[in-house]
Write a protein that holds these residues in place. Sequence first.
Motif, PDB file in Angstrom:
ATOM      1  N   LEU A 152       6.698 -12.398  -0.226  1.00  0.00           N
ATOM      2  CA  LEU A 152       6.559 -11.195   0.584  1.00  0.00           C
ATOM      3  C   LEU A 152       7.135  -9.964  -0.099  1.00  0.00           C
ATOM      4  O   LEU A 152       6.735  -8.836   0.188  1.00  0.00           O
ATOM      5  CB  LEU A 152       7.239 -11.389   1.945  1.00  0.00           C
ATOM      6  CG  LEU A 152       6.522 -12.276   2.959  1.00  0.00           C
ATOM      7  CD1 LEU A 152       7.327 -12.355   4.237  1.00  0.00           C
ATOM      8  CD2 LEU A 152       5.120 -11.777   3.249  1.00  0.00           C
ATOM      9  N   SER A 153       8.056 -10.176  -1.019  1.00  0.00           N
ATOM     10  CA  SER A 153       8.648  -9.041  -1.723  1.00  0.00           C
ATOM     11  C   SER A 153       7.599  -8.267  -2.514  1.00  0.00           C
ATOM     12  O   SER A 153       7.759  -7.066  -2.757  1.00  0.00           O
ATOM     13  CB  SER A 153       9.762  -9.517  -2.663  1.00  0.00           C
ATOM     14  OG  SER A 153       9.228 -10.330  -3.696  1.00  0.00           O
ATOM     15  N   LYS A 154       6.509  -8.942  -2.898  1.00  0.00           N
ATOM     16  CA  LYS A 154       5.459  -8.270  -3.661  1.00  0.00           C
ATOM     17  C   LYS A 154       4.702  -7.267  -2.814  1.00  0.00           C
ATOM     18  O   LYS A 154       4.028  -6.383  -3.347  1.00  0.00           O
ATOM     19  CB  LYS A 154       4.491  -9.309  -4.225  1.00  0.00           C
ATOM     20  CG  LYS A 154       5.149 -10.307  -5.170  1.00  0.00           C
ATOM     21  CD  LYS A 154       4.168 -11.380  -5.596  1.00  0.00           C
ATOM     22  CE  LYS A 154       4.852 -12.422  -6.471  1.00  0.00           C
ATOM     23  NZ  LYS A 154       3.918 -13.515  -6.865  1.00  0.00           N
ATOM     24  N   GLY A 155       4.820  -7.405  -1.491  1.00  0.00           N
ATOM     25  CA  GLY A 155       4.155  -6.458  -0.608  1.00  0.00           C
ATOM     26  C   GLY A 155       5.028  -5.289  -0.217  1.00  0.00           C
ATOM     27  O   GLY A 155       4.632  -4.489   0.623  1.00  0.00           O
ATOM     28  N   CYS A 156       6.210  -5.199  -0.797  1.00  0.00           N
ATOM     29  CA  CYS A 156       7.136  -4.126  -0.431  1.00  0.00           C
ATOM     30  C   CYS A 156       7.339  -3.185  -1.613  1.00  0.00           C
ATOM     31  O   CYS A 156       7.812  -3.603  -2.677  1.00  0.00           O
ATOM     32  CB  CYS A 156       8.487  -4.715  -0.004  1.00  0.00           C
ATOM     33  SG  CYS A 156       9.747  -3.469   0.372  1.00  0.00           S
ATOM     34  N   GLN A 157       6.990  -1.944  -1.429  1.00  0.00           N
ATOM     35  CA  GLN A 157       7.215  -0.919  -2.448  1.00  0.00           C
ATOM     36  C   GLN A 157       8.505  -0.157  -2.133  1.00  0.00           C
ATOM     37  O   GLN A 157       8.515   1.053  -1.989  1.00  0.00           O
ATOM     38  CB  GLN A 157       6.014   0.030  -2.490  1.00  0.00           C
ATOM     39  CG  GLN A 157       4.680  -0.661  -2.701  1.00  0.00           C
ATOM     40  CD  GLN A 157       4.615  -1.397  -4.028  1.00  0.00           C
ATOM     41  OE1 GLN A 157       4.968  -0.849  -5.072  1.00  0.00           O
ATOM     42  NE2 GLN A 157       4.197  -2.648  -3.989  1.00  0.00           N
TER      43      GLN A 157
ATOM     44  N   GLY B 251       0.829  -1.181   0.000  1.00  0.00           N
ATOM     45  CA  GLY B 251       0.000   0.000   0.000  1.00  0.00           C
ATOM     46  C   GLY B 251       0.869   1.238   0.000  1.00  0.00           C
ATOM     47  O   GLY B 251       2.088   1.189  -0.095  1.00  0.00           O
ATOM     48  N   ASP B 252       0.235   2.376   0.164  1.00  0.00           N
ATOM     49  CA  ASP B 252       1.002   3.604   0.059  1.00  0.00           C
ATOM     50  C   ASP B 252       1.828   3.893   1.293  1.00  0.00           C
ATOM     51  O   ASP B 252       2.617   4.822   1.301  1.00  0.00           O
ATOM     52  CB  ASP B 252       0.075   4.788  -0.243  1.00  0.00           C
ATOM     53  CG  ASP B 252      -1.056   4.892   0.740  1.00  0.00           C
ATOM     54  OD1 ASP B 252      -1.035   4.154   1.735  1.00  0.00           O
ATOM     55  OD2 ASP B 252      -1.964   5.714   0.512  1.00  0.00           O
ATOM     56  N   ASN B 253       1.700   3.099   2.328  1.00  0.00           N
ATOM     57  CA  ASN B 253       2.566   3.266   3.496  1.00  0.00           C
ATOM     58  C   ASN B 253       3.850   2.468   3.391  1.00  0.00           C
ATOM     59  O   ASN B 253       4.752   2.617   4.197  1.00  0.00           O
ATOM     60  CB  ASN B 253       1.832   2.857   4.776  1.00  0.00           C
ATOM     61  CG  ASN B 253       0.891   3.942   5.248  1.00  0.00           C
ATOM     62  OD1 ASN B 253       0.998   5.087   4.813  1.00  0.00           O
ATOM     63  ND2 ASN B 253      -0.040   3.584   6.105  1.00  0.00           N
ATOM     64  N   GLY B 254       3.921   1.533   2.425  1.00  0.00           N
ATOM     65  CA  GLY B 254       5.162   0.858   2.123  1.00  0.00           C
ATOM     66  C   GLY B 254       5.558  -0.270   3.032  1.00  0.00           C
ATOM     67  O   GLY B 254       6.660  -0.786   2.931  1.00  0.00           O
ATOM     68  N   GLY B 255       4.710  -0.699   3.953  1.00  0.00           N
ATOM     69  CA  GLY B 255       5.086  -1.768   4.864  1.00  0.00           C
ATOM     70  C   GLY B 255       4.934  -3.136   4.246  1.00  0.00           C
ATOM     71  O   GLY B 255       4.465  -3.301   3.131  1.00  0.00           O
ATOM     72  N   LEU B 256       5.328  -4.143   4.985  1.00  0.00           N
ATOM     73  CA  LEU B 256       5.156  -5.517   4.532  1.00  0.00           C
ATOM     74  C   LEU B 256       3.686  -5.898   4.578  1.00  0.00           C
ATOM     75  O   LEU B 256       2.946  -5.411   5.414  1.00  0.00           O
ATOM     76  CB  LEU B 256       5.946  -6.470   5.427  1.00  0.00           C
ATOM     77  CG  LEU B 256       7.462  -6.361   5.343  1.00  0.00           C
ATOM     78  CD1 LEU B 256       8.074  -7.215   6.438  1.00  0.00           C
ATOM     79  CD2 LEU B 256       7.943  -6.830   3.986  1.00  0.00           C
TER      80      LEU B 256
ATOM     81  N   THR C 199      11.195   1.928   2.758  1.00  0.00           N
ATOM     82  CA  THR C 199      10.668   2.850   1.756  1.00  0.00           C
ATOM     83  C   THR C 199      10.825   4.270   2.281  1.00  0.00           C
ATOM     84  O   THR C 199      11.298   4.492   3.401  1.00  0.00           O
ATOM     85  CB  THR C 199       9.175   2.575   1.485  1.00  0.00           C
ATOM     86  OG1 THR C 199       8.410   3.026   2.603  1.00  0.00           O
ATOM     87  CG2 THR C 199       8.911   1.087   1.265  1.00  0.00           C
ATOM     88  N   ASP C 200      10.379   5.236   1.485  1.00  0.00           N
ATOM     89  CA  ASP C 200      10.441   6.618   1.954  1.00  0.00           C
ATOM     90  C   ASP C 200       9.420   6.891   3.046  1.00  0.00           C
ATOM     91  O   ASP C 200       9.437   7.945   3.674  1.00  0.00           O
ATOM     92  CB  ASP C 200      10.236   7.589   0.786  1.00  0.00           C
ATOM     93  CG  ASP C 200       8.949   7.329   0.020  1.00  0.00           C
ATOM     94  OD1 ASP C 200       8.210   6.400   0.406  1.00  0.00           O
ATOM     95  OD2 ASP C 200       8.690   8.038  -0.961  1.00  0.00           O
ATOM     96  N   LYS C 201       8.520   5.920   3.285  1.00  0.00           N
ATOM     97  CA  LYS C 201       7.554   6.048   4.369  1.00  0.00           C
ATOM     98  C   LYS C 201       8.098   5.511   5.690  1.00  0.00           C
ATOM     99  O   LYS C 201       7.484   5.680   6.738  1.00  0.00           O
ATOM    100  CB  LYS C 201       6.280   5.284   4.024  1.00  0.00           C
ATOM    101  CG  LYS C 201       5.620   5.690   2.722  1.00  0.00           C
ATOM    102  CD  LYS C 201       4.975   7.060   2.820  1.00  0.00           C
ATOM    103  CE  LYS C 201       4.224   7.396   1.540  1.00  0.00           C
ATOM    104  NZ  LYS C 201       3.588   8.742   1.625  1.00  0.00           N
ATOM    105  N   GLY C 202       9.222   4.800   5.629  1.00  0.00           N
ATOM    106  CA  GLY C 202       9.778   4.199   6.821  1.00  0.00           C
ATOM    107  C   GLY C 202      10.228   2.780   6.540  1.00  0.00           C
ATOM    108  O   GLY C 202      10.149   2.286   5.415  1.00  0.00           O
ATOM    109  N   GLU C 203      10.730   2.127   7.589  1.00  0.00           N
ATOM    110  CA  GLU C 203      11.191   0.744   7.455  1.00  0.00           C
ATOM    111  C   GLU C 203      10.373  -0.150   8.364  1.00  0.00           C
ATOM    112  O   GLU C 203      10.141   0.163   9.526  1.00  0.00           O
ATOM    113  CB  GLU C 203      12.675   0.636   7.803  1.00  0.00           C
ATOM    114  CG  GLU C 203      13.251  -0.752   7.536  1.00  0.00           C
ATOM    115  CD  GLU C 203      14.759  -0.815   7.708  1.00  0.00           C
ATOM    116  OE1 GLU C 203      15.312  -1.935   7.625  1.00  0.00           O
ATOM    117  OE2 GLU C 203      15.382   0.246   7.934  1.00  0.00           O
TER     118      GLU C 203
END
Length: 459
Positions: A350-355, A42-47, A382-386
């Motif tokens: 799981l990599s598909k869930g990481c932007q 999603g746009d928050n970039g988490g797993l 991501t730029d949203k955090g790790e």
Amino acid sequence: MSRFTARLLAAGTALVLAGSALAQTTPQPDQASGGQAPAGGGDNGGLILPGAISSGSSVAAPQQAPMPSGPAAGPAVGPAAGPALGPSAGPRQAPAAQAPIAGPATGPAAPSGAPAASKVGTVTGNWQVGPQVYTDGSFKLCEAQASFDNGLALVFLALPVPQAEQQAKKLPPKIINLVIGVPGANMPPGQGPAIKLKLDGKLEQTRGSQVIQPNAIMTGFDPMDANFMKALPAANKLEITSPNDTATFVLKGGTKAFKDLNACFDQAMAGKLQLPAPPPAIPPAFAALLMDAGLKDAHPLPVDKMSPQERPGDFAWAIQKDVIGSLRSVGLKPEAGDLEKIMQNYLDSLSKGCQGTYTPTKGKLEKLLQIDMQTGSASCKTDKGEFYANLILYLTKDRQLFIISHEAPVASKAVADNAGNAIAGVLRKKANEPPPAQGAQQQQPAQGPRPAAGPRKQQ
């Protein structure tokens, strides 16, 4: 609630096993409020857990909590108890159908996912009517169930419709769903066939269906069909037709059963019904494992009140304010391979869930006396955090896969790792103990959550 936690709870929980056929631990039929859980980030970039596992073929049906049968779970965890079910072929996503399907131990199988019967079925024994509650003790639904002498069972569920949906979709305060119990069917969970429902050879509805358990299929009556719904409580016969078979039920005692069902619902909604004790939010055996691991501050999350898209797992708990632990389970066929292959496929998916930048790790495969176990982790920057997830996968001898995860923002990585490592340590110890003798296993009560039966009214 932190942004990470909010994102986690919106991530969805379907454990999709890709191959020539697909199955999910949380089937999602026609929903008015949305479709499948998101497949990517999603746009928050988490797993997004739990990811996918390639099986190369169809999969064994995941075990579901309400059913009395099923293999014992792995060490100290209890059976592969599935999530509280939420599928409905009705006009909206129904609450969990936690009805214990009664009926003979044996019966006609329906490998196509359709009900089957060799003769017209009549009620054996009495109708049982009573309420069910969520794990927080609040009212969930009322049920009326009966077994039939054709080897099948019927469970009528009276489910409340949220007021917002009543207004938006012009629905009544209550909908009625139907669960058909087919002992021994071993149906793969997921979308079921179109089912024709006929009352006394006259009124008809054709509805979608969902296989919610290996031996249970659910459909919903159209609440906007006033003539059908008015005739249902007084009907003498209910005929259920699928593409491959027809089952007919003589609803002896059904009029009083529906009267009691409606009274149960009305009294519960008015707060005048004595409700049963709630079921445990986490299976007692797994809760004991958390205690053995020293996670005394973990508190359960009420996943049974969340929609399928929101559930972080079959069961979930929180540690501190932003670490979410969860347990998921699913049955795998041999084609899925050994645990090392399953773990690798899982980490890859799981990599598909990481932007952003995805970093997986994988520990050594541990072949213990009772299970195979492998630990690992995954992080997404991501730029949203790790974001970070500590992972434990273990596979029982009967090929039930368990996934235990602890997700957290990277600032709480140590808390997630400490929790996961502590659980893995307890599992190693218990999994290297000899299993109980077969006779002792049979005498022990089944572990894991069971639907709250509550007081029953007898017809």
